[in-house]
Design an enzyme around this catalytic site. Sequence first.
Site, PDB file in Angstrom:
ATOM      1  N   ARG A  62      -9.952   8.045   2.322  1.00 50.60           N
ATOM      2  CA  ARG A  62      -9.291   6.856   1.775  1.00 50.60           C
ATOM      3  C   ARG A  62      -8.687   7.180   0.400  1.00 50.60           C
ATOM      4  NH1 ARG A  62     -12.248   1.628   1.396  1.00 50.60           N
ATOM      5  NH2 ARG A  62     -10.328   0.690   2.057  1.00 50.60           N
ATOM      6  N   ARG A  73       0.832  -1.204   0.000  1.00 55.66           N
ATOM      7  CA  ARG A  73       0.000   0.000   0.000  1.00 55.66           C
ATOM      8  C   ARG A  73       0.870   1.259   0.000  1.00 55.66           C
ATOM      9  NH1 ARG A  73      -5.313  -1.910   0.956  1.00 55.66           N
ATOM     10  NH2 ARG A  73      -6.677  -0.250   1.651  1.00 55.66           N
TER      11      ARG A  73
HETATM   12  P1  AMP Z   1      -9.114  -2.779   1.877  1.00 54.50           P
HETATM   13  O1  AMP Z   1     -10.165  -3.795   2.076  1.00 54.50           O
HETATM   14  O2  AMP Z   1      -7.929  -3.293   1.105  1.00 54.50           O
HETATM   15  O3  AMP Z   1      -9.642  -1.512   1.293  1.00 54.50           O
HETATM   16  O4  AMP Z   1      -8.533  -2.411   3.328  1.00 54.50           O
HETATM   17  C1  AMP Z   1      -9.365  -1.922   4.363  1.00 54.50           C
HETATM   18  C2  AMP Z   1      -8.513  -1.194   5.402  1.00 54.50           C
HETATM   19  O5  AMP Z   1      -7.555  -2.107   5.959  1.00 54.50           O
HETATM   20  C3  AMP Z   1      -7.680  -0.033   4.865  1.00 54.50           C
HETATM   21  O6  AMP Z   1      -8.407   1.169   4.776  1.00 54.50           O
HETATM   22  C4  AMP Z   1      -6.560   0.042   5.912  1.00 54.50           C
HETATM   23  O7  AMP Z   1      -7.010   0.646   7.099  1.00 54.50           O
HETATM   24  C5  AMP Z   1      -6.317  -1.438   6.212  1.00 54.50           C
HETATM   25  N1  AMP Z   1      -5.291  -2.028   5.307  1.00 54.50           N
HETATM   26  C6  AMP Z   1      -5.478  -2.998   4.379  1.00 54.50           C
HETATM   27  N2  AMP Z   1      -4.338  -3.295   3.764  1.00 54.50           N
HETATM   28  C7  AMP Z   1      -3.390  -2.491   4.284  1.00 54.50           C
HETATM   29  C8  AMP Z   1      -2.006  -2.310   4.046  1.00 54.50           C
HETATM   30  N3  AMP Z   1      -1.343  -3.010   3.111  1.00 54.50           N
HETATM   31  N4  AMP Z   1      -1.349  -1.377   4.789  1.00 54.50           N
HETATM   32  C9  AMP Z   1      -1.977  -0.667   5.735  1.00 54.50           C
HETATM   33  N5  AMP Z   1      -3.296  -0.763   6.007  1.00 54.50           N
HETATM   34  C10 AMP Z   1      -4.005  -1.672   5.293  1.00 54.50           C
END
Ligand code: AMP
Length: 214
Positions: free
Chosen positions: A171, A88
């Site tokens: 986001r 990320r």
């Molecule tokens: P996602 O489902 O990939 O959109 O992830 C949901 C949330 O999980 C994000 O908004 C972050 O808070 C956390 N998250 C997921 N992947 C990561 C990552 N690689 N690094 C940091 N936070 C993450």
Amino acid sequence: MNIIIFGPPGVGKGSQAMLLKAKYDLMHISTGEILREEVRNQTELGIKVKSIMDKGKLVSDDIVVGLIVKQIETSIDKNGFILDGFPRNITQAETLDKLLEGLSVKIDHVLRLESDKEIILKRLAGRCYCDKCRKDYNIYFNQPEIEGKCDICDGKIIQRSDNNEKVHLDRLDVYSKETNPLKKYYAQKDLLRVVDGMGLIKEVFERVKKVLES
Ligand code: AMP
């Protein structure tokens, strides 16, 4: 085949990752899903990350790296993996490179899905999922056949807890500052494959397959 998929929140990474998993028999490693599972189970880690996730901020690099190592190691004896939501930021990408080097594993493709901002905001606002089997839906783009009911089990369709407009904008902001630089990082390594993420899930998947198989 080892793939990374990235793109703004709401662009449809999860849906494409599920289709890729089924088509190429890959292990789907989604850091967001692993973290949500920790939150649901109210583990020590889940309690720690919940408020960060609800605000749309990034969880610390140490935590997410710790979560993926074992999964990547497990995927080595299989057909490969699809990393969804990781890396990320550049630090995570560099850590991943070192980890993969140590395991003698190579990334074959880095897919970047792109879409217009208005469509992304609408997709984010419409996001929901089955509270039982976790299948994703979207009230605007991918409705269940019967309103509020899952198509494949008898679960109820509910919204994610990070679903509100301020969080969506935050986001997107985090994405453009932290994650967007990965485009250049992977372009320099000649791994970047840009795919138009607009249209139906199956139309986007046709584009994805074309890119992977060309
Ligand atoms: P996602 O489902 O990939 O959109 O992830 C949901 C949330 O999980 C994000 O908004 C972050 O808070 C956390 N998250 C997921 N992947 C990561 C990552 N690689 N690094 C940091 N936070 C993450």
